[in-house]
Design a protein around this motif. Sequence first.
Motif, PDB file in Angstrom:
ATOM      1  N   ALA B 185      10.455  18.829 -27.769  1.00 16.58           N
ATOM      2  CA  ALA B 185       9.631  17.653 -27.467  1.00 16.58           C
ATOM      3  C   ALA B 185       8.176  17.915 -27.823  1.00 16.58           C
ATOM      4  O   ALA B 185       7.518  17.086 -28.469  1.00 16.58           O
ATOM      5  CB  ALA B 185       9.769  17.282 -25.988  1.00 16.58           C
ATOM      6  N   ALA B 186       7.686  19.094 -27.431  1.00 15.75           N
ATOM      7  CA  ALA B 186       6.285  19.430 -27.699  1.00 15.75           C
ATOM      8  C   ALA B 186       6.027  19.512 -29.203  1.00 15.75           C
ATOM      9  O   ALA B 186       5.017  19.002 -29.703  1.00 15.75           O
ATOM     10  CB  ALA B 186       5.935  20.750 -27.020  1.00 15.75           C
ATOM     11  N   LEU B 187       6.951  20.145 -29.931  1.00 16.08           N
ATOM     12  CA  LEU B 187       6.777  20.294 -31.378  1.00 16.08           C
ATOM     13  C   LEU B 187       6.773  18.936 -32.074  1.00 16.08           C
ATOM     14  O   LEU B 187       5.907  18.652 -32.909  1.00 16.08           O
ATOM     15  CB  LEU B 187       7.901  21.188 -31.919  1.00 16.08           C
ATOM     16  CG  LEU B 187       7.977  21.554 -33.397  1.00 16.08           C
ATOM     17  CD1 LEU B 187       8.844  20.595 -34.199  1.00 16.08           C
ATOM     18  CD2 LEU B 187       6.622  21.711 -34.060  1.00 16.08           C
ATOM     19  N   ARG B 189       6.115  16.019 -30.817  1.00 19.42           N
ATOM     20  CA  ARG B 189       4.895  15.308 -30.458  1.00 19.42           C
ATOM     21  C   ARG B 189       3.705  15.825 -31.265  1.00 19.42           C
ATOM     22  O   ARG B 189       2.870  15.042 -31.719  1.00 19.42           O
ATOM     23  CB  ARG B 189       4.628  15.467 -28.955  1.00 19.42           C
ATOM     24  CG  ARG B 189       5.619  14.688 -28.119  1.00 19.42           C
ATOM     25  CD  ARG B 189       5.465  14.972 -26.635  1.00 19.42           C
ATOM     26  NE  ARG B 189       5.724  13.756 -25.894  1.00 19.42           N
ATOM     27  CZ  ARG B 189       4.802  12.873 -25.551  1.00 19.42           C
ATOM     28  NH1 ARG B 189       3.528  13.092 -25.811  1.00 19.42           N
ATOM     29  NH2 ARG B 189       5.135  11.774 -24.933  1.00 19.42           N
ATOM     30  N   ASP B 190       3.641  17.149 -31.468  1.00 18.20           N
ATOM     31  CA  ASP B 190       2.539  17.701 -32.254  1.00 18.20           C
ATOM     32  C   ASP B 190       2.648  17.317 -33.728  1.00 18.20           C
ATOM     33  O   ASP B 190       1.632  17.184 -34.412  1.00 18.20           O
ATOM     34  CB  ASP B 190       2.493  19.233 -32.105  1.00 18.20           C
ATOM     35  CG  ASP B 190       1.875  19.666 -30.779  1.00 18.20           C
ATOM     36  OD1 ASP B 190       1.111  18.866 -30.195  1.00 18.20           O
ATOM     37  OD2 ASP B 190       2.151  20.795 -30.333  1.00 18.20           O
ATOM     38  N   ASN B 194      -1.221  16.071 -33.397  1.00 22.45           N
ATOM     39  CA  ASN B 194      -1.468  17.421 -32.899  1.00 22.45           C
ATOM     40  C   ASN B 194      -2.226  17.382 -31.574  1.00 22.45           C
ATOM     41  O   ASN B 194      -3.254  16.722 -31.462  1.00 22.45           O
ATOM     42  CB  ASN B 194      -2.259  18.231 -33.932  1.00 22.45           C
ATOM     43  CG  ASN B 194      -2.404  19.682 -33.521  1.00 22.45           C
ATOM     44  OD1 ASN B 194      -1.597  20.191 -32.742  1.00 22.45           O
ATOM     45  ND2 ASN B 194      -3.441  20.349 -34.017  1.00 22.45           N
ATOM     46  N   GLY B 195      -1.681  18.058 -30.567  1.00 25.72           N
ATOM     47  CA  GLY B 195      -2.317  18.108 -29.254  1.00 25.72           C
ATOM     48  C   GLY B 195      -1.657  17.197 -28.234  1.00 25.72           C
ATOM     49  O   GLY B 195      -2.016  17.215 -27.059  1.00 25.72           O
ATOM     50  N   PHE B 197       1.399  17.446 -27.206  1.00 24.19           N
ATOM     51  CA  PHE B 197       2.601  18.144 -26.721  1.00 24.19           C
ATOM     52  C   PHE B 197       2.913  17.906 -25.253  1.00 24.19           C
ATOM     53  O   PHE B 197       4.076  17.998 -24.837  1.00 24.19           O
ATOM     54  CB  PHE B 197       2.465  19.653 -26.975  1.00 24.19           C
ATOM     55  CG  PHE B 197       1.254  20.276 -26.321  1.00 24.19           C
ATOM     56  CD1 PHE B 197      -0.004  20.171 -26.905  1.00 24.19           C
ATOM     57  CD2 PHE B 197       1.372  20.963 -25.121  1.00 24.19           C
ATOM     58  CE1 PHE B 197      -1.124  20.734 -26.301  1.00 24.19           C
ATOM     59  CE2 PHE B 197       0.255  21.536 -24.514  1.00 24.19           C
ATOM     60  CZ  PHE B 197      -0.996  21.411 -25.105  1.00 24.19           C
ATOM     61  N   ALA B 198       1.896  17.663 -24.464  1.00 24.16           N
ATOM     62  CA  ALA B 198       2.117  17.473 -23.018  1.00 24.16           C
ATOM     63  C   ALA B 198       1.039  16.523 -22.499  1.00 24.16           C
ATOM     64  O   ALA B 198       0.331  16.841 -21.562  1.00 24.16           O
ATOM     65  CB  ALA B 198       2.058  18.814 -22.295  1.00 24.16           C
TER      66      ALA B 198
END
Lengths: 269, 237
Positions: B185-187, B189-190, B194-195, B197-198
């Motif tokens: 999920a974080a990847l 989203r980035d 970028n940034g 992720f959370a």
Amino acid sequence: MNLLNIISSIEKIDPEVHDRLDTRRGAMQQFAKIGGKIAMAAVPFALGSMFKTAYGQSTSDISSVLNYALTLEYLEAEFYTKGAASGIVPVGTPAVGAINTIRDHENAHVAFLITTLGSLGATPVSKPTFDFTAGGTFANVFTNYDTFLAVAQAFEDTGVRAYKGRAGDLISNHAVLTVALQIHSVEARHASHIRQMRKARGANVKPWITGNDTGGIGSAVQANYNGEELTTQAGVNILNFVSASAASESFDEPLTANQVLAIIKPFIV
Amino acid sequence: MDNKNTLLPANGNNSFPLPGMLGRRRFLSYLGLAATSATVIAACKKDKDGNNTVPPGSIDLGTGDIGILNYAYALEQLEAAFYTQVISSPFSGMTANEQSLLTDIRDHEIAHREFFKAALGTMAIKNLEVDFSSVNFGSRDSVLTTSKAFEDLGVSAYNGAGQLLKDSNYLLLAGKIVSVEARHAALIRDLISNGSFADSTVISMNGLDLASKPADVLTTASVFLKSKLYAGNLPTS
């Protein structure tokens, strides 16, 4: 030894003791039957085991897991608070926002765990004094950006493993278990991003953990990754479906409390 | 792989493909009625095991821990099918880095899917039919937006389902998988921004990730499924 006196004493602290033991009525009757036959020396042992069953995951067990988590969150919160203030994060890059986001989450976790412990009537542990150089192993942690990110990666990946390892101890308390899982996945999101930050600076690393690879950090953090290379889950050989790398990456592995405490010991003065 | 062997105890389901239907037939037979299906639903909400009757044509996820594991298996089937399509027909302009990362994710989701299938054995639900007609696989934007939705959904699903499990061994297995979903999920989203992720769309002021109930997760997932899933027998607490 008078069993009724013991229960009466517990009742003063825990009014529900009869309810708890009532579900163990069979054990109580059994105990009464054999009570006269067994040696008195064995009674405390029998009692201890009976109460341990009745109080399987008591508030004190739950709060000890939460205090364990709090200790790890103190470590991470202070690490990012100091790192963000140190000027090591390159100004004017997206890294500033990312590190600040993670810092804020870790501080929120500290505050939330303290509140949760308070609501359970438990006393939160106090914050240890930290040495983020780990006795000199990471001497330039706040002056070398790559060292800072390497320690961050180790903390995040270990945090994920630490929460995973204690989830089972919270299974009787649905609210606390869910909160722990909600923190656990945030730590995994952090780990993924920190790994991407390291990759952007040339480290050979992916957002997930391949085998027990440290991502080029080396032996100083090998214990943080040992055990991650597992490719069999609940008796199912994952190598039947995907490559060895993918098989190990697709499942993150837990660490026991003792393993984690040994890993973070060098960071605590 | 011998999927007749089960590694899980039969503690929440049986191997009959449609336990609800069996109950309904027996009930009707007992009453000697030829009822309309509407009457059946109204008159016979529980089968002989006390389970809710499964609507005709739906796949019952089951009860207890096995039901929750089948729920996870359903989500993993969906994710694995999605990334298989993403890699077999890459969106225009997919970079080598993106292809490598998305191939890894495909393999992780296949590993999860096949793990559940093997572990559940005869208690596993059947292979689901997916419906990705709302996704434009040629478009990076469409693929990554869908991917983000799946990964955040998966994280919230596992986080919400943990408390529904009784066996701590299953809880640990779910924990081993959910953190990998969170890494995905974080990847993703980035890759979109970028940034992110959370960011605050998924993480609360207290620093907590999402946790969702099966019913809510399945409502979202149903958009991508031809198969109809029935979650009425899953534990709710």
